[in-house]
Design a protein around this motif. Sequence first.
Motif, PDB file in Angstrom:
ATOM      1  N   ARG B 129      43.412  49.889  35.530  1.00 48.91           N
ATOM      2  CA  ARG B 129      42.337  49.232  36.198  1.00 48.91           C
ATOM      3  C   ARG B 129      40.920  49.297  35.546  1.00 48.91           C
ATOM      4  O   ARG B 129      40.052  48.434  35.923  1.00 48.91           O
ATOM      5  CB  ARG B 129      42.223  50.280  37.621  1.00 48.91           C
ATOM      6  CG  ARG B 129      41.122  49.933  38.710  1.00 48.91           C
ATOM      7  CD  ARG B 129      41.086  51.050  39.663  1.00 48.91           C
ATOM      8  NE  ARG B 129      42.187  51.592  40.284  1.00 48.91           N
ATOM      9  CZ  ARG B 129      42.017  52.832  40.545  1.00 48.91           C
ATOM     10  NH1 ARG B 129      40.902  53.679  40.534  1.00 48.91           N
ATOM     11  NH2 ARG B 129      43.194  53.560  41.021  1.00 48.91           N
ATOM     12  N   ASP B 130      40.741  50.089  35.007  1.00 47.90           N
ATOM     13  CA  ASP B 130      39.478  50.261  33.930  1.00 47.90           C
ATOM     14  C   ASP B 130      39.383  49.283  32.719  1.00 47.90           C
ATOM     15  O   ASP B 130      38.486  49.093  32.359  1.00 47.90           O
ATOM     16  CB  ASP B 130      39.138  51.522  33.305  1.00 47.90           C
ATOM     17  CG  ASP B 130      38.752  52.498  34.517  1.00 47.90           C
ATOM     18  OD1 ASP B 130      38.650  52.287  35.647  1.00 47.90           O
ATOM     19  OD2 ASP B 130      38.906  53.927  34.192  1.00 47.90           O
ATOM     20  N   PHE B 131      40.615  48.608  32.662  1.00 47.02           N
ATOM     21  CA  PHE B 131      40.444  47.592  31.454  1.00 47.02           C
ATOM     22  C   PHE B 131      40.059  46.429  31.951  1.00 47.02           C
ATOM     23  O   PHE B 131      40.319  45.938  33.163  1.00 47.02           O
ATOM     24  CB  PHE B 131      41.873  47.341  30.902  1.00 47.02           C
ATOM     25  CG  PHE B 131      42.515  48.367  30.091  1.00 47.02           C
ATOM     26  CD1 PHE B 131      43.054  49.630  30.712  1.00 47.02           C
ATOM     27  CD2 PHE B 131      43.228  48.215  28.715  1.00 47.02           C
ATOM     28  CE1 PHE B 131      43.560  50.858  30.098  1.00 47.02           C
ATOM     29  CE2 PHE B 131      43.493  49.272  28.238  1.00 47.02           C
ATOM     30  CZ  PHE B 131      43.829  50.585  28.903  1.00 47.02           C
ATOM     31  N   PRO B 132      39.066  45.807  31.036  1.00 42.77           N
ATOM     32  CA  PRO B 132      38.136  44.789  31.626  1.00 42.77           C
ATOM     33  C   PRO B 132      38.929  43.365  31.706  1.00 42.77           C
ATOM     34  O   PRO B 132      38.303  42.324  31.201  1.00 42.77           O
ATOM     35  CB  PRO B 132      37.095  44.558  30.697  1.00 42.77           C
ATOM     36  CG  PRO B 132      37.686  44.938  29.513  1.00 42.77           C
ATOM     37  CD  PRO B 132      38.833  46.137  29.632  1.00 42.77           C
ATOM     38  N   PHE B 133      40.183  43.433  32.086  1.00 43.86           N
ATOM     39  CA  PHE B 133      40.786  41.799  32.284  1.00 43.86           C
ATOM     40  C   PHE B 133      41.947  42.167  33.148  1.00 43.86           C
ATOM     41  O   PHE B 133      42.327  43.331  33.524  1.00 43.86           O
ATOM     42  CB  PHE B 133      41.297  41.545  30.893  1.00 43.86           C
ATOM     43  CG  PHE B 133      42.027  42.606  30.116  1.00 43.86           C
ATOM     44  CD1 PHE B 133      43.228  42.941  30.436  1.00 43.86           C
ATOM     45  CD2 PHE B 133      41.429  42.964  28.959  1.00 43.86           C
ATOM     46  CE1 PHE B 133      44.055  44.099  29.605  1.00 43.86           C
ATOM     47  CE2 PHE B 133      41.987  44.222  28.252  1.00 43.86           C
ATOM     48  CZ  PHE B 133      43.283  44.673  28.649  1.00 43.86           C
ATOM     49  N   GLU B 134      42.504  41.303  33.602  1.00 44.86           N
ATOM     50  CA  GLU B 134      43.541  41.127  34.807  1.00 44.86           C
ATOM     51  C   GLU B 134      44.767  41.787  34.211  1.00 44.86           C
ATOM     52  O   GLU B 134      45.140  41.330  32.971  1.00 44.86           O
ATOM     53  CB  GLU B 134      43.974  39.586  35.338  1.00 44.86           C
ATOM     54  CG  GLU B 134      42.948  38.913  36.294  1.00 44.86           C
ATOM     55  CD  GLU B 134      42.408  39.775  37.319  1.00 44.86           C
ATOM     56  OE1 GLU B 134      43.520  40.320  37.777  1.00 44.86           O
ATOM     57  OE2 GLU B 134      41.355  39.977  37.668  1.00 44.86           O
ATOM     58  N   PRO B 135      45.300  42.702  34.924  1.00 49.40           N
ATOM     59  CA  PRO B 135      46.434  43.341  33.945  1.00 49.40           C
ATOM     60  C   PRO B 135      47.855  42.557  33.784  1.00 49.40           C
ATOM     61  O   PRO B 135      48.289  42.482  32.568  1.00 49.40           O
ATOM     62  CB  PRO B 135      47.330  44.275  35.233  1.00 49.40           C
ATOM     63  CG  PRO B 135      46.157  44.502  36.137  1.00 49.40           C
ATOM     64  CD  PRO B 135      45.180  43.203  35.971  1.00 49.40           C
ATOM     65  N   GLU B 136      47.693  41.378  34.014  1.00 50.10           N
ATOM     66  CA  GLU B 136      48.818  40.291  33.780  1.00 50.10           C
ATOM     67  C   GLU B 136      48.601  39.899  32.499  1.00 50.10           C
ATOM     68  O   GLU B 136      49.582  39.632  31.537  1.00 50.10           O
ATOM     69  CB  GLU B 136      48.829  39.178  34.673  1.00 50.10           C
ATOM     70  CG  GLU B 136      49.286  39.500  36.169  1.00 50.10           C
ATOM     71  CD  GLU B 136      48.384  39.966  36.943  1.00 50.10           C
ATOM     72  OE1 GLU B 136      47.195  39.912  36.853  1.00 50.10           O
ATOM     73  OE2 GLU B 136      48.886  40.885  37.796  1.00 50.10           O
ATOM     74  N   ARG B 137      47.439  39.791  31.982  1.00 54.20           N
ATOM     75  CA  ARG B 137      47.063  39.511  30.479  1.00 54.20           C
ATOM     76  C   ARG B 137      47.674  40.483  29.471  1.00 54.20           C
ATOM     77  O   ARG B 137      48.013  39.969  28.422  1.00 54.20           O
ATOM     78  CB  ARG B 137      45.585  39.222  30.245  1.00 54.20           C
ATOM     79  CG  ARG B 137      45.029  38.052  30.908  1.00 54.20           C
ATOM     80  CD  ARG B 137      43.617  37.870  30.935  1.00 54.20           C
ATOM     81  NE  ARG B 137      42.721  38.087  29.677  1.00 54.20           N
ATOM     82  CZ  ARG B 137      41.713  38.273  29.450  1.00 54.20           C
ATOM     83  NH1 ARG B 137      40.852  38.216  30.456  1.00 54.20           N
ATOM     84  NH2 ARG B 137      41.170  38.573  28.106  1.00 54.20           N
TER      85      ARG B 137
END
Lengths: 169, 537
Positions: B129-137
Motif C-alpha cells: 500500500r505504501d509503495f508509490p505505484f499500482e501493486p500490479e506493476r
Amino acid sequence: MKNSSDERRPAAPGPAAQAGAASHVDPLLERECDVFVRYLSGTAPSDYVRERYLAAHEAGVVEPRGGATGFERWIVRRASSATWLVRALDAHQRVFANGSLLRRKLVLLLALLEVRAPHAEALDTPTGSSRAAMLFVLAWLGVRFALTVLLTTLVLAPFQLAFKWEARA
Amino acid sequence: MKHVVVVGSGASGVHFAQSALDNGWRVTLVDVGRTAPAAELPQASFAQLKREHPDPAGYFLGQRFEGALFPGGKGEYYGFPPHKGYIFAPLDGLALRSRGFDPLLSFARGGLAEAWTGGSFPFTPDELRDFPFEPERLVRYYGVIAGRIGVSGAVDDLARFLPGHEHLAPGLRLDAHSEVLLGAYERAKPRLNRELRCFVGRSRSAVRADEREERHGCTYLGRCLWSCPREALYTPSITLRALLRREGFTYIPDHVVTRVEADDANRVKRVHARHVANGAALELDAPRVAFAAGTLASSKLLLDSLLAHGGAAPTLTGLMDNRQVLVPFVNLALLRKRVELDSYQYHQLALGLERDDPRHYVHGLVTTLKSALIHPIVQSVPLDLASALWIFRNAHAALGLVNVNFHDERRESCSLSLETARDESSTLLVRYEPAAQEPERIRSTLRDVKRALRQLGCFAPPGMTHVRPMGASVHYAGVLPMQREGGDLTTTPHGESRALGGLYFVDGSTFPFLPAKNLTFTLMANAARIADEAFGR
C-alpha cells in the motif's frame, strides 16, 4: 582402545599434526580427552578426535574469554580422573558456570564427535526404549541432575571459597 | 549504447543488471566480489561427508574451530558453516558503529543472499500500500523472477498471505517431520483457523526440483546449510556467472566504490572506487548509476557522496528490519524415531498468523531439524551434557524451529548517519529503537504460536525461545523511501534519488514498509521493475 572404524581409515593429519605439534603432546590433555569422550559417548576417542582436540587447545579456542580461573582449572583436573566425576562436575558447572573451562572442553569434544563417523551416527541413533521407559528415564535424569547439583554445591563450596581467597591474596 | 554502472552483485544488482542488458543497455558492475571456495565432495550427502571427508572437523567446524559454538554465547541454535565465512568477512576501511542493532554486511559475489534460506514470499497488495505505484506493476515481476531463479511451493491455505504468481513450481518432496506436521494441521485446521487465525501450508523456496541449464535439481543431500553443491538452491552468484558470458556486460571485481561525483546540476557523472588490495583509484564516467550494495552500504555511499559534493551529510531515518524470534519445539509423535538426514534442510512449511490489520501479518518459517550441527542445541538443554545427549538422541527427529518474523515500519528514531574523522574517513552510525508496543506484540504472538504448536501435537520447551537481536535477520530497508513526491532524502517510484539525479537505488533502501517476510524475492522483482520502467529500450 581405538575405535574400530577409525582403525580401518587412518586419521587425516590436521594442521597441528602437520606442524609437528604432535611431538609436544600434553599427556594431561590426552587423558582428559579420553575420560571426557568416554563420559559423552561410552567409547574411547579415535586418533582423529584426539588429534583435533589437542589442535583446538594449540589454537587457543578452548580458554574462556579473559582466561580460566584457578578454580576452573582445578575442576578440569578433578573431572579428568573418572567419568562419574565428569558428570558430577559438569552438572555443577552447567548451573553455576555454563561458559567455564570444563563446559567448553566438553562442548568442543561433542562438536568433534558429531562430525566424524561412527561417533556421529551413534549420536543420532535413538536408544530404542519404549515411550514409558523414556519418560521414566527422563524423570530419573532430572532427579539425578538436581541431586548431583545439590551435592556438588555442598562439596565444592569450601574449595571455591579457598580459591577466591587465594586469588584475593 | 546507453551505459549504467551497477554497484554490488547481490540479489538486486544481478537482476537489475540482467533486465538492463535485456533492454539493450551496456552494464558495468563494480563489486568487491569475494568468491566462494569450491564445493568439497559435491556428490556426498551430509552423512557421507562425515564418513568420507578426510578432515570433517575442518569442513564442519573450520581449521580455527570458528564453527564450534561454545556455551555462554549469543544463544543462536546453529553454527555457521566456516566455508561461508567469506560472505560476512569485513572490509578494511569500511567503519561502522551501531546502537540497538547488530549490522551485517557482505562483500561476497552474490552478497548476503549467498547465505539465505531461499524464502521467496510475494508481498500482498495491502503490504504494498505504501509503495508509490499500482501493486500490479510489481506483482508481474514476481513471475519474471520466479522464471529466472526457480521458485517452488503451492497455492494452499497460505495463499491469502502469499499470493500465487507465474512460474511457481510444485514443492519439493516433504521430509517426514514436515509431513507429520501438515497431517496434524489438516486435522486441527478448523480450530486453528477459527480460534487462532493460524494457517499452515507449504513454504515458498528458491529451489529447483528439476534440472535446468547449469543447475541440477535437488537430490536431497541434506547440505542446504552447508552450501548446496548442486546449486539447486538459488543464489545470486549463479546469475552473475551467467551475466559474465553476456555481451555488453563488464564485471570489475576487487573494487569497493567509495562515492559518486555529481555535476553542478546535481546529476551523477562519475563513480570513484579503489582496489581493495592495493588501494589504486578507479574512476568510471557514468551518467547513470544503480546502487545495489544493500541498505547500509548504499546509504553510506550516498552520505559519503553528499559529503564530498555539498560538504554535509544528512541523517537518514526510517531504518527497518524484521524482528525474529526463534521458537524451538518438540513433536511428540516423532520421539524415539530416527532422524531423516537425506532431505531438504530449510523451511518446507510456513505458519501464518492473521492480524486485524493485514499489514501486521506474522510469518513463521517452520524448519524441522535435520542436518544442522547438534552441539549448539545439546549444550542449551538444562542438564549435564551426557544426559542432554541421551535426550537429544531420542528427540532429534522430533525437533523443529519456528522462526517468527514481525513486520516493521519506518520511525524517526531508527537512523543512519555519518561521523567523520580528521583524516576525512567516515564511520556509519546505525541507531535502532524498537517500537514501544513491540514487547507486548511479541508476547501475544508467541502465546498464539505456542498454542498453535500444541494443536499440532508439539510443545515448545520453556526457556528456550530466543529473541534475535535486531539486525540478525538482515532484512534491512527503508531509509530512502520511494514516494510520488518528497524531499531530497526520498526517491522517485523508480528509485531515483531526489538529491542526486541519475543515481538509482535498486535495493531495499527504498522500501517504504517492511512486512513480516523475507524481502529478497521482492528486492529482485523491484530491481527488474525499475530496470524495465526506467532503463527501457
